[in-house]
Design a protein around this motif. Structure first.
Motif, PDB file in Angstrom:
ATOM      1  N   UNK A 151      40.604  52.492   4.003  1.00  0.00           N
ATOM      2  CA  UNK A 151      41.467  52.901   5.199  1.00  0.00           C
ATOM      3  C   UNK A 151      42.898  54.013   4.877  1.00  0.00           C
ATOM      4  N   UNK A 152      43.078  54.479   3.239  1.00  0.00           N
ATOM      5  CA  UNK A 152      43.542  54.824   3.295  1.00  0.00           C
ATOM      6  C   UNK A 152      42.809  56.721   2.908  1.00  0.00           C
ATOM      7  N   UNK A 153      41.681  56.601   3.594  1.00  0.00           N
ATOM      8  CA  UNK A 153      40.937  58.245   3.336  1.00  0.00           C
ATOM      9  C   UNK A 153      41.227  58.167   5.010  1.00  0.00           C
ATOM     10  N   UNK A 154      40.727  57.667   5.825  1.00  0.00           N
ATOM     11  CA  UNK A 154      41.542  57.789   7.245  1.00  0.00           C
ATOM     12  C   UNK A 154      42.600  58.485   7.385  1.00  0.00           C
ATOM     13  N   UNK A 367      47.646  54.209  15.360  1.00  0.00           N
ATOM     14  CA  UNK A 367      47.368  53.335  15.196  1.00  0.00           C
ATOM     15  C   UNK A 367      46.254  52.636  14.731  1.00  0.00           C
ATOM     16  N   UNK A 368      45.801  52.261  13.489  1.00  0.00           N
ATOM     17  CA  UNK A 368      44.536  51.753  12.528  1.00  0.00           C
ATOM     18  C   UNK A 368      44.531  50.382  12.852  1.00  0.00           C
ATOM     19  N   UNK A 388      39.295  52.690  13.894  1.00  0.00           N
ATOM     20  CA  UNK A 388      39.612  51.252  13.233  1.00  0.00           C
ATOM     21  C   UNK A 388      38.415  50.502  12.516  1.00  0.00           C
ATOM     22  N   UNK A 389      38.595  50.353  11.250  1.00  0.00           N
ATOM     23  CA  UNK A 389      37.700  50.103   9.720  1.00  0.00           C
ATOM     24  C   UNK A 389      36.878  48.594  10.402  1.00  0.00           C
ATOM     25  N   UNK A 390      35.470  48.907   9.956  1.00  0.00           N
ATOM     26  CA  UNK A 390      35.076  47.623  10.002  1.00  0.00           C
ATOM     27  C   UNK A 390      34.591  47.593   8.327  1.00  0.00           C
ATOM     28  N   UNK A 391      34.980  46.156   7.915  1.00  0.00           N
ATOM     29  CA  UNK A 391      35.375  45.828   6.883  1.00  0.00           C
ATOM     30  C   UNK A 391      33.846  46.001   6.119  1.00  0.00           C
TER      31      UNK A 391
END
Length: 490
Positions: A151-154, A367-368, A388-391
């Motif tokens: 998330x932080x990288x994005x 938004x994320x 969108x980050x897919x865990x």
């Protein structure tokens, strides 16, 4: 009974090919199945241990691997799985204790396998332990920690998921739609490079949802997406400035104050408070992160009083609000529409997507949302959410990086297909380097994307010479990775 069933399934599924690596996976949940599927596609020798009979049967029918029904904490089941000659044992059950105990049993009993345990407990999650074995576990993997870093990288690259920085090489992968640039449509790549110059390489082309590794005669058409690779300044000159220059923010709102949200706060550099109640001095990392973002105000909203209390105690500079997400007045009363960034980090992926979408419609600039598996990923392009980050994909990528040979490193997975951007260091064991790329006769579908030689990054052509010690970036299908290992001495 469990042992006999394990042996029966194993004999039924075994195939007589010789694999470059053997991996035993305990736990056939979403993550375990994803890892098994990826490794099977790479022609690895895979064994899955699963104590749920229905899940074990389903995996045996779906994947070309061995399936052992039983409890991974049972020494007999571990023996039946063939872990004695495995390269890796990966514990991915839903229990931290089970994962650690199973890794401990393997480490105590067998000398060859290295172990990985998924552990959600924050007591272990902060440990990267890359060089030190803890309780028989060579690598502890915390999903929240890995997801927070993603998330932080994005966020730090400007909330543009279509721009990927390859920092060590000082280059950037940028995705551009053909319809958005009149210079691209209707031209083949050879013509395009002649017109635009040699400061980039077309790494991949997405056509109709499928990804292909292009050749000089590949023609770009309306609806295509093109992945350009080059130095950021060169790409800026060609395609205008990327969004990384608009990263500064005044306010960030996070839905969720749970463990994941708190880890994201740490990654973003939000100052914390020691248990003694005395606020510590901010580290250089925190100061740097906050200055990059523009020192925004931070607000977290969570309906759980205990989570909100824990976040408020840890981050005294942040505003923590305890409130139900379904409150119809929450958008207006919490000024969600005025935020520069809204992040959905709750435990429910449907809530994260809905809150991120509502925030955008209320006026939030970006938004994320974090999702936990592939369920909603097909809808992402139609939702209007910035990222969108897919865990599951994040954790799976980390595990694959670990188990692959040590000098092959995953850099990026392409959403359109089973392709990856990887980098490797050219060794001298298998080949005497000093050859031009064109003379290597690389199989079709493997593209040399960049070369890092003596600290200098090269955008390669066919005449670029590869030397021992060079770091080389390649784009290829996942099932070509074993072939890459043998071909390039990886």
């Amino acid at each position: 009974m469990g042992r006999l069933k394990c042996l029966f399934i194993a004999i039924w599924r075994r195939k007589p090919y010789s694999a470059t690596m053997k991996v035993v996976i305990m736990g056939a949940g979403n993550l375990g199945v994803q890892i098994a599927r990826e490794l099977v596609a790479e022609k690895r020798d895979v064994v899955v241990i699963e104590k749920n009979p229905e899940l074990a049967k389903g995996i045996a029918n779906e994947l070309d691997c061995l399936v052992c029904e039983g409890d991974g904490e049972n020494p007999d089941v571990l023996e039946d799985s063939g872990v004695v000659d495995a390269d890796w044992f990966i514990a991915l059950s839903g229990s931290d204790e089970t994962n650690i105990v199973s890794c401990g049993l393997v480490a105590e009993t067998y000398s060859k396998p290295k172990t990985i345990a998924r552990v959600r407990s924050h007591y272990f999650g902060s440990s990267k332990n890359k060089a030190k074995r803890i309780l028989g576990v060579d690598r502890i993997l915390n999903p929240e920690a890995e997801t927070a870093e993603a998330v932080a990288r994005i966020i730090f690259r400007g909330m543009n998921p279509d721009t990927i920085d390859v920092k060590e090489a000082g280059i950037q992968l940028r995705k551009i739609k053909v319809d958005e640039d009149p210079r691209l449509g209707g031209k083949d790549l050879k013509t395009l490079r002649a017109e635009l110059g040699q400061d980039f390489i077309v790494a991949a082309v997405a056509k109709g949802g499928d990804l292909l590794i292009p050749a000089g005669d590949t023609r770009l058409e309306s609806g295509d997406f093109v992945y350009f690779l080059g130095e950021p300044l060169a790409l800026d000159r060609l395609f205008s400035t990327s969004s990384r220059h608009s990263i500064r923010m005044k306010s960030i709102v996070v839905f969720g104050a749970n463990a994941l949200a708190r880890r994201v706060f740490v990654e973003l550099g939000v100052p914390t408070q020691e248990r003694s109640g005395l606020k510590r001095l901010r580290s250089k990392k925190e100061i740097s992160a906050l200055s990059i973002l523009g020192n925004p105000t931070i607000k977290a909203i969570d309906k759980d009083k205990d989570e909100a209390k824990a976040a408020a105690s840890m981050f005294p500079d942040a505003e923590i609000v305890c409130r139900d997400y379904s409150d119809e007045l929450i958008l207006e009363e919490e000024n969600i529409g005025k935020a520069d960034l809204v992040i959905g980090l709750t435990e429910y992926q449907s809530d994260n997507l809905a809150l991120a979408l509502l925030a955008k419609r209320a006026g939030a600039k970006r938004s994320l949302a974090v999702v936990h598996n592939d369920l909603y990923m097909r809808l992402v392009g139609d939702l209007g959410i910035d990222a969108v980050v897919n865990q599951k994909a994040v954790v799976a990528g980390t595990i694959l990086d670990i188990v692959r040979k040590s000098n092959i490193r995953h850099l990026h997975s392409f959403a359109e297909g089973d392709f990856e951007l990887v980098e490797l260091i050219l060794r001298t064991e298998n080949l005497d380097w000093g050859s031009r790329i064109v003379d290597l006769n690389l199989p079709r579908g493997i593209l040399v994307a960049f070369v890092l030689h003596d600290g200098e990054t090269l955008i390669p052509t066919g005449s670029t010479v590869l030397r021992a010690g060079d770091v080389v970036g390649l784009i290829l299908a996942k099932d070509r990775i074993p072939r890459l290992e043998s071909l390039l001495g990886a």
